[in-house]
Write a protein that holds these residues in place. Structure first.
Motif, PDB file in Angstrom:
ATOM      1  N   ARG A   1       1.177   8.592  10.834  1.00  0.00           N
ATOM      2  CA  ARG A   1       2.423   8.540  10.377  1.00  0.00           C
ATOM      3  C   ARG A   1       3.221   7.385  10.659  1.00  0.00           C
ATOM      4  NH1 ARG A   1       6.262  13.406   8.718  1.00  0.00           N
ATOM      5  NH2 ARG A   1       4.664  13.400   6.928  1.00  0.00           N
TER       6      ARG A   1
ATOM      7  N   PHE B   1       1.655   3.553  -0.195  1.00  0.00           N
ATOM      8  CA  PHE B   1       2.616   3.761   0.758  1.00  0.00           C
ATOM      9  C   PHE B   1       3.850   4.555   0.110  1.00  0.00           C
ATOM     10  CE2 PHE B   1       4.404  -0.788   0.143  1.00  0.00           C
ATOM     11  CZ  PHE B   1       5.764  -0.398  -0.135  1.00  0.00           C
TER      12      PHE B   1
ATOM     13  N   SER C   1       4.128   4.466   8.263  1.00  0.00           N
ATOM     14  CA  SER C   1       5.444   3.766   8.056  1.00  0.00           C
ATOM     15  C   SER C   1       5.765   2.430   8.366  1.00  0.00           C
ATOM     16  CB  SER C   1       6.574   4.767   8.596  1.00  0.00           C
ATOM     17  OG  SER C   1       6.278   6.197   8.600  1.00  0.00           O
TER      18      SER C   1
ATOM     19  N   PHE D   1      -2.901  -1.460  11.124  1.00  0.00           N
ATOM     20  CA  PHE D   1      -4.112  -1.349  10.061  1.00  0.00           C
ATOM     21  C   PHE D   1      -5.238  -0.522  10.382  1.00  0.00           C
ATOM     22  CE2 PHE D   1      -7.829  -2.963   7.876  1.00  0.00           C
ATOM     23  CZ  PHE D   1      -7.472  -2.450   6.879  1.00  0.00           C
ATOM     24  N   PHE D   2      -5.889  -1.220  11.614  1.00  0.00           N
ATOM     25  CA  PHE D   2      -7.161  -0.371  11.946  1.00  0.00           C
ATOM     26  C   PHE D   2      -7.034   0.968  12.347  1.00  0.00           C
ATOM     27  CE2 PHE D   2      -8.152  -4.959  12.691  1.00  0.00           C
ATOM     28  CZ  PHE D   2      -9.215  -5.043  11.677  1.00  0.00           C
TER      29      PHE D   2
ATOM     30  N   LEU E   1      -9.027   0.876   0.922  1.00  0.00           N
ATOM     31  CA  LEU E   1     -10.080   0.612   1.921  1.00  0.00           C
ATOM     32  C   LEU E   1     -10.914  -0.568   1.606  1.00  0.00           C
ATOM     33  CD1 LEU E   1     -11.373   1.606   4.637  1.00  0.00           C
ATOM     34  CD2 LEU E   1     -12.889   2.878   3.255  1.00  0.00           C
TER      35      LEU E   1
ATOM     36  N   VAL F   1     -10.073   7.166   7.153  1.00  0.00           N
ATOM     37  CA  VAL F   1     -11.413   7.555   7.100  1.00  0.00           C
ATOM     38  C   VAL F   1     -11.795   8.810   7.555  1.00  0.00           C
ATOM     39  CG1 VAL F   1     -13.893   6.885   7.401  1.00  0.00           C
ATOM     40  CG2 VAL F   1     -12.158   5.245   6.748  1.00  0.00           C
TER      41      VAL F   1
ATOM     42  N   ILE G   1       0.294  11.780  14.606  1.00  0.00           N
ATOM     43  CA  ILE G   1       1.748  11.226  14.775  1.00  0.00           C
ATOM     44  C   ILE G   1       1.405   9.620  14.778  1.00  0.00           C
ATOM     45  CG2 ILE G   1       1.876  10.989  17.463  1.00  0.00           C
ATOM     46  CD1 ILE G   1       4.457  11.692  14.507  1.00  0.00           C
TER      47      ILE G   1
ATOM     48  N   ALA H   1       4.296   0.159   5.825  1.00  0.00           N
ATOM     49  CA  ALA H   1       4.850   0.248   4.463  1.00  0.00           C
ATOM     50  C   ALA H   1       6.324  -0.608   4.269  1.00  0.00           C
ATOM     51  CB  ALA H   1       5.357   1.711   4.130  1.00  0.00           C
ATOM     52  N   THR H   2       6.990  -0.627   5.753  1.00  0.00           N
ATOM     53  CA  THR H   2       8.340  -1.277   5.528  1.00  0.00           C
ATOM     54  C   THR H   2       8.117  -2.743   6.095  1.00  0.00           C
ATOM     55  OG1 THR H   2       8.560  -0.431   7.734  1.00  0.00           O
ATOM     56  CG2 THR H   2       9.598   0.860   5.842  1.00  0.00           C
TER      57      THR H   2
ATOM     58  N   LEU I   1       5.480   7.322   2.042  1.00  0.00           N
ATOM     59  CA  LEU I   1       6.812   7.353   2.437  1.00  0.00           C
ATOM     60  C   LEU I   1       7.575   8.413   1.909  1.00  0.00           C
ATOM     61  CD1 LEU I   1       8.155   3.644   2.858  1.00  0.00           C
ATOM     62  CD2 LEU I   1       7.332   5.448   4.709  1.00  0.00           C
TER      63      LEU I   1
ATOM     64  N   HIS J   1      -4.847   3.247  11.429  1.00  0.00           N
ATOM     65  CA  HIS J   1      -4.326   3.780  10.279  1.00  0.00           C
ATOM     66  C   HIS J   1      -5.596   3.860   9.151  1.00  0.00           C
ATOM     67  CE1 HIS J   1      -1.303   5.464   7.415  1.00  0.00           C
ATOM     68  NE2 HIS J   1      -1.940   5.061   6.363  1.00  0.00           N
ATOM     69  N   MET J   2      -6.364   2.958   9.138  1.00  0.00           N
ATOM     70  CA  MET J   2      -7.714   2.943   8.311  1.00  0.00           C
ATOM     71  C   MET J   2      -8.653   3.835   8.997  1.00  0.00           C
ATOM     72  SD  MET J   2     -10.386  -0.277   7.707  1.00  0.00           S
ATOM     73  CE  MET J   2     -11.386   0.090   9.082  1.00  0.00           C
TER      74      MET J   2
ATOM     75  N   PHE K   1      12.924   0.188  -3.549  1.00  0.00           N
ATOM     76  CA  PHE K   1      12.171  -0.776  -2.615  1.00  0.00           C
ATOM     77  C   PHE K   1      10.745  -1.044  -3.189  1.00  0.00           C
ATOM     78  CE2 PHE K   1       9.411  -1.146   1.015  1.00  0.00           C
ATOM     79  CZ  PHE K   1       9.626  -2.285   1.540  1.00  0.00           C
TER      80      PHE K   1
END
Lengths: 128, 143
Positions: free
Chosen positions: B36, A79, B40, B93-94, A34, B101, B33, B43-44, A83, B96-97, A106
């Protein structure tokens, strides 16, 4: 030791001693993410331009290179943990093992590349 | 390790019939959901883009120019790929952030009251697009 149900096989073995470890590291890195990601977004948004010279001059400053390396460590740890849970939810048996190994390869491969790139810019100056 | 598992009822048992859910869909399920999905995606795809950007800059002016060329037009403005990835990753990002929180409050035992939990879920869905628009407006036009 029982040989029947899964519960029977683990009864009496005691705690694995790390039940909350994954959960806790996910929360700690959520907090550091954050702070570091908000710094990153504000800092990148305030760059005057995004040409090669602008970006490398920005990364080369220790006030950027150090938090940027910390960001890679924190975000990539977060992450990888996240994951892992996704894989454990949807993949089973041998495919789960293969997916988890791929995830580690990865994360560590991408993370090492990112940190090397930051250090190269910060320590050797702008490449020609 | 047990390899042959007995067939058991699957949980969660989602469907009552074709496209008929057992329960009423709510905003808390949407943000769950989305948490997630956005995690994901970042992250990728997000991680690859970040590493690629840093490696391209470290490789020199030429490799950096090749990287920029994929996301910008000849005038230097963002092209369609740049816009989709830029807006998409910012929104991810926003979202998920904000929901992260919200989850930290739930981790300490707060915000489980039905109305406040629902209101905070809706708040993350409102916040993420607004923050994305604000960030894009600042980067593209604000300076």
């Amino acid at each position: 030791m029982g040989t029947g149900t899964e519960l029977g096989r683990v009864r009496g073995l005691g705690s694995a001693k790390e039940g909350a470890h994954h959960w806790w590291r996910q929360r700690v890195t959520a907090g550091t993410n954050l702070l570091l990601m908000l710094w990153f977004i504000v800092s990148v948004a305030r760059l005057p331009a995004y040409a090669h010279a602008d970006v490398t001059r920005w990364v080369a400053s220790p006030w950027v290179a150090i938090p940027l390396v910390l960001l890679i460590v924190s975000v990539f740890t977060h992450f990888r943990l996240g994951l892992q849970v996704v894989i454990e939810d949807y993949q089973h048996d041998a495919r789960r093992i293969a997916a988890l190994i791929l995830l580690n390869v990865f994360t560590i491969g991408a993370g090492a590349t990112a940190i090397f790139a930051i250090l190269r810019i910060a320590l050797t100056g702008t490449p020609k | 390790m047990a390899t042959a598992r007995p067939s058991r009822p699957r949980s969660p048992h989602l469907f009552n019939g074709p496209m008929r859910l057992h329960y009423v869909w709510g905003p808390h399920m949407t943000v769950s959901i989305l948490h997630r999905a956005t995690g994901s995606a970042m992250a990728t795809l997000g991680a690859v883009l970040l590493v690629w950007w840093l490696a391209a800059a470290a490789g020199g002016a030429e490799s950096y120019a090749r990287f920029l060329d994929l996301f910008t037009t000849d005038t230097g403005a963002l092209n369609i790929v740049g816009w989709v990835l830029g807006v998409g990753m910012s929104w991810a990002f926003f979202q998920h952030m904000a929901n992260g929180v919200r989850h930290l409050f739930m981790d300490v035992g707060a915000n489980y009251e039905l109305k406040r939990n629902k209101a905070s879920a809706i708040a993350t869905l409102v916040f993420a697009p607004l923050a994305t628009i604000a960030l894009c407006a600042y980067i593209v036009g604000g300076r």
